[in-house]
Structure formats: structure tokens, C-alpha cells
Design a protein around this motif. Structure first.
Motif, PDB file in Angstrom:
ATOM      1  N   VAL A 165       0.833  -1.199   0.000  1.00 32.38           N
ATOM      2  CA  VAL A 165       0.000   0.000   0.000  1.00 32.38           C
ATOM      3  C   VAL A 165       0.868   1.249   0.000  1.00 32.38           C
ATOM      4  O   VAL A 165       0.590   2.225  -0.723  1.00 32.38           O
ATOM      5  CB  VAL A 165      -0.956  -0.003   1.208  1.00 32.38           C
ATOM      6  N   GLN A 166       1.944   1.242   0.787  1.00 35.55           N
ATOM      7  CA  GLN A 166       2.857   2.377   0.815  1.00 35.55           C
ATOM      8  C   GLN A 166       3.460   2.615  -0.576  1.00 35.55           C
ATOM      9  O   GLN A 166       3.580   3.761  -1.031  1.00 35.55           O
ATOM     10  CB  GLN A 166       3.966   2.139   1.839  1.00 35.55           C
ATOM     11  N   GLY A 167       3.860   1.530  -1.243  1.00 39.06           N
ATOM     12  CA  GLY A 167       4.424   1.670  -2.576  1.00 39.06           C
ATOM     13  C   GLY A 167       3.422   2.195  -3.582  1.00 39.06           C
ATOM     14  O   GLY A 167       3.744   3.048  -4.421  1.00 39.06           O
ATOM     15  N   LEU A 168       2.176   1.730  -3.513  1.00 41.74           N
ATOM     16  CA  LEU A 168       1.130   2.193  -4.431  1.00 41.74           C
ATOM     17  C   LEU A 168       0.815   3.667  -4.206  1.00 41.74           C
ATOM     18  O   LEU A 168       0.516   4.400  -5.158  1.00 41.74           O
ATOM     19  CB  LEU A 168      -0.128   1.340  -4.247  1.00 41.74           C
ATOM     20  N   CYS A 169       0.885   4.109  -2.954  1.00 36.87           N
ATOM     21  CA  CYS A 169       0.708   5.542  -2.680  1.00 36.87           C
ATOM     22  C   CYS A 169       1.851   6.340  -3.300  1.00 36.87           C
ATOM     23  O   CYS A 169       1.638   7.445  -3.816  1.00 36.87           O
ATOM     24  CB  CYS A 169       0.653   5.778  -1.172  1.00 36.87           C
ATOM     25  N   TYR A 189       3.366   5.617  -6.030  1.00 39.44           N
ATOM     26  CA  TYR A 189       3.127   5.673  -7.475  1.00 39.44           C
ATOM     27  C   TYR A 189       1.935   6.565  -7.824  1.00 39.44           C
ATOM     28  O   TYR A 189       1.647   6.775  -9.010  1.00 39.44           O
ATOM     29  CB  TYR A 189       2.839   4.278  -8.028  1.00 39.44           C
ATOM     30  N   ASN A 190       1.200   7.027  -6.797  1.00 43.37           N
ATOM     31  CA  ASN A 190      -0.035   7.802  -7.006  1.00 43.37           C
ATOM     32  C   ASN A 190      -1.139   6.978  -7.666  1.00 43.37           C
ATOM     33  O   ASN A 190      -1.997   7.522  -8.372  1.00 43.37           O
ATOM     34  CB  ASN A 190       0.220   9.073  -7.825  1.00 43.37           C
ATOM     35  N   TRP A 191      -1.107   5.687  -7.447  1.00 41.61           N
ATOM     36  CA  TRP A 191      -2.195   4.843  -7.927  1.00 41.61           C
ATOM     37  C   TRP A 191      -3.333   4.824  -6.917  1.00 41.61           C
ATOM     38  O   TRP A 191      -4.489   4.641  -7.299  1.00 41.61           O
ATOM     39  CB  TRP A 191      -1.717   3.416  -8.182  1.00 41.61           C
ATOM     40  N   VAL A 192      -3.004   4.962  -5.644  1.00 40.93           N
ATOM     41  CA  VAL A 192      -4.000   5.031  -4.582  1.00 40.93           C
ATOM     42  C   VAL A 192      -3.565   6.111  -3.605  1.00 40.93           C
ATOM     43  O   VAL A 192      -2.428   6.584  -3.632  1.00 40.93           O
ATOM     44  CB  VAL A 192      -4.178   3.685  -3.836  1.00 40.93           C
ATOM     45  N   GLU A 193      -4.490   6.472  -2.736  1.00 39.97           N
ATOM     46  CA  GLU A 193      -4.196   7.453  -1.695  1.00 39.97           C
ATOM     47  C   GLU A 193      -4.999   7.075  -0.463  1.00 39.97           C
ATOM     48  O   GLU A 193      -6.175   6.724  -0.566  1.00 39.97           O
ATOM     49  CB  GLU A 193      -4.574   8.859  -2.178  1.00 39.97           C
ATOM     50  N   LYS A 194      -4.382   7.151   0.691  1.00 39.83           N
ATOM     51  CA  LYS A 194      -5.087   6.848   1.929  1.00 39.83           C
ATOM     52  C   LYS A 194      -6.106   7.942   2.213  1.00 39.83           C
ATOM     53  O   LYS A 194      -5.802   9.130   2.129  1.00 39.83           O
ATOM     54  CB  LYS A 194      -4.106   6.721   3.085  1.00 39.83           C
ATOM     55  N   ALA A 195      -7.338   7.519   2.532  1.00 38.29           N
ATOM     56  CA  ALA A 195      -8.421   8.466   2.777  1.00 38.29           C
ATOM     57  C   ALA A 195      -8.875   8.464   4.222  1.00 38.29           C
ATOM     58  O   ALA A 195      -9.863   9.120   4.556  1.00 38.29           O
ATOM     59  CB  ALA A 195      -9.612   8.152   1.856  1.00 38.29           C
ATOM     60  N   GLY A 196      -8.176   7.725   5.092  1.00 36.17           N
ATOM     61  CA  GLY A 196      -8.511   7.712   6.505  1.00 36.17           C
ATOM     62  C   GLY A 196      -9.604   6.732   6.850  1.00 36.17           C
ATOM     63  O   GLY A 196     -10.447   6.367   6.012  1.00 36.17           O
TER      64      GLY A 196
END
Length: 234
Positions: free
Chosen positions: A153-157, A159-166
């Protein structure tokens, strides 16, 4: 004692023909078309022969149903729209070993589980871990650990493929993968833009080909590099 109101003066002209109650849409449309045909016939007769020697006796309309085809997809989770460019990129990255297997699996699992019309996947990292391991547990295959999911998940963030939304929510880059129509996607993009002060380099706009020219992708991300490396070929 009040007097009765005066009767309304009836307007001259042909009385409107009321559609009779009938079962089914075809019968209702037939009544409407009959009225239109009668009125059109009177207008045409008056225009072509004011003396009334000839009258148009009937006008026939033909109409057919216009059924809309629907997608026939496996499973009951609906379907999503994915960027063709991004779909090919995933295959290129996998062949080039420039994305880990865990990152690829986590992204696909999360993207396929987004809430329709939001671009949000409501998964905790433990739920992602359990979801990915469901078939592996049945077949005795290799299992993924929660710590591996966390790193993915950290890696995907990055790459800007996902973002944590809380609160256990993950915002998917809806320019890459989205479940919903184009109007809803624009609404989600507007919300994300407001969140990031309309920064054109921020999530999710930092990912994607620029311009209409063919590009050759630099597939070497590095350990923590974000996905922005591209080389233009023409």
C-alpha cells in the motif's frame, strides 16, 4: 348565501380526444398516435384543398422499440472502467519486474472492490490480507502477510495509484480505474481537486501519458520513487 360562479365559456374548436385506458405501452402509444394522425390529416387536408373536396383519411406511423444492451459480466459486483493505457502498463511493469507481485495483487484487489460512484475502497489492511488469502487458504498455496500488504500500500501511494483516505478507506486513482459513469467520475475528480488545492501535479493527475504523442515508458521506479519517469520518443 353566495351565488354560484358563472359557467366557463367553452372554447370553440374540436373537442380533445381522450386516450382510453389500455393495458401496455403499445396501446397507450396507439391512442396518442391516433390523435396525432387525425390532427395531422385535418391540417394537410385544409392546406391542400381549402374547399374540402378531398380529405386525407388516415396517416400511419411505424415505430420500433430501441432496446439498450447491457453488459454481461461474471459475478455480482458489477463492472468498472479501466484506462487501456494503464492496463497495458500493468502488464509491462510485471514483465519488467518493476512492480512487485504484492503491489500488483493489492492494487487489483482494491480497485475491484471500490464502492460504485466513489472511487473509494473500504478495506482495512487486514481485510485486504484476508481477501487475498481466501483462495490460497483453500488450495494450500502461499499466503501474503499483513506486513507485506502494508508495504505494498505504501508503494502504491508512492506511485499515485491510490491514496489513503482515513478510517480504513483507500482512494483509488479514478483516472486509472473507476466504477461509475463519466458524470460521477467528474464529480469525484472535482472533490479530489478541492482536497489538493487544485494542484495539477498532485494526486491523481500526476499519473498518465502527456500529449498525443507515442511514448516509451521508463519502467524503473526505484525503491520509493513516484511514477513520473517517462521518455518521449516522438
Amino acid at each position: 348565501m353566495t351565488s354560484d360562479p358563472p359557467a366557463r365559456r367553452r372554447q370553440r374548436g374540436p373537442r380533445p380526444v381522450l386516450a382510453t385506458a389500455a393495458a401496455g405501452n403499445d396501446a397507450e402509444y396507439g391512442d396518442i398516435l391516433a390523435v396525432l394522425g387525425q390532427q395531422l390529416g385535418e391540417k394537410v387536408a385544409q392546406a391542400t384543398d381549402p374547399g374540402g373536396r378531398r380529405r386525407l383519411k388516415g396517416v400511419h406511423f411505424e415505430y420500433v422499440a430501441d432496446p439498450r444492451s447491457v453488459h454481461d459480466m461474471a459475478g455480482g459486483a458489477g463492472y468498472s472502467l479501466a484506462s487501456n493505457w494503464f492496463t497495458q502498463l500493468l502488464a509491462q511493469l510485471a514483465v519488467a519486474n518493476s512492480i512487485t507481485k504484492s503491489q500488483l495483487c493489492v492494487f487489483l484487489f482494491v480497485a475491484g472492490g471500490q464502492v460504485p460512484g466513489t472511487g473509494i475502497a473500504q478495506y482495512t489492511q487486514q481485510e485486504i490480507t484476508d481477501g487475498l488469502n481466501r483462495i490460497a487458504a483453500q488450495k494450500g498455496g502461499k499466503m501474503i502477510t499483513r506486513s507485506t500488504v502494508n508495504r505494498a500500500v505504501q508503494g502504491l501511494c508512492g506511485y499515485n495509484w491510490v491514496e489513503k483516505a482515513g478510517n480504513g478507506r483507500i482512494q483509488i486513482n479514478v483516472r486509472l480505474w473507476f466504477q461509475g459513469n463519466s458524470t460521477t467520475q467528474q464529480e469525484v475528480l472535482a472533490e479530489i481537486a478541492d482536497k489538493h488545492d487544485h494542484d495539477p501535479e498532485a494526486f491523481p493527475y500526476a499519473v498518465g501519458p502527456e500529449g498525443a504523442h507515442q511514448e516509451e515508458l521508463d519502467l524503473d521506479f526505484g525503491a520509493e520513487a513516484g511514477f513520473r519517469g517517462r521518455k518521449r520518443t516522438g
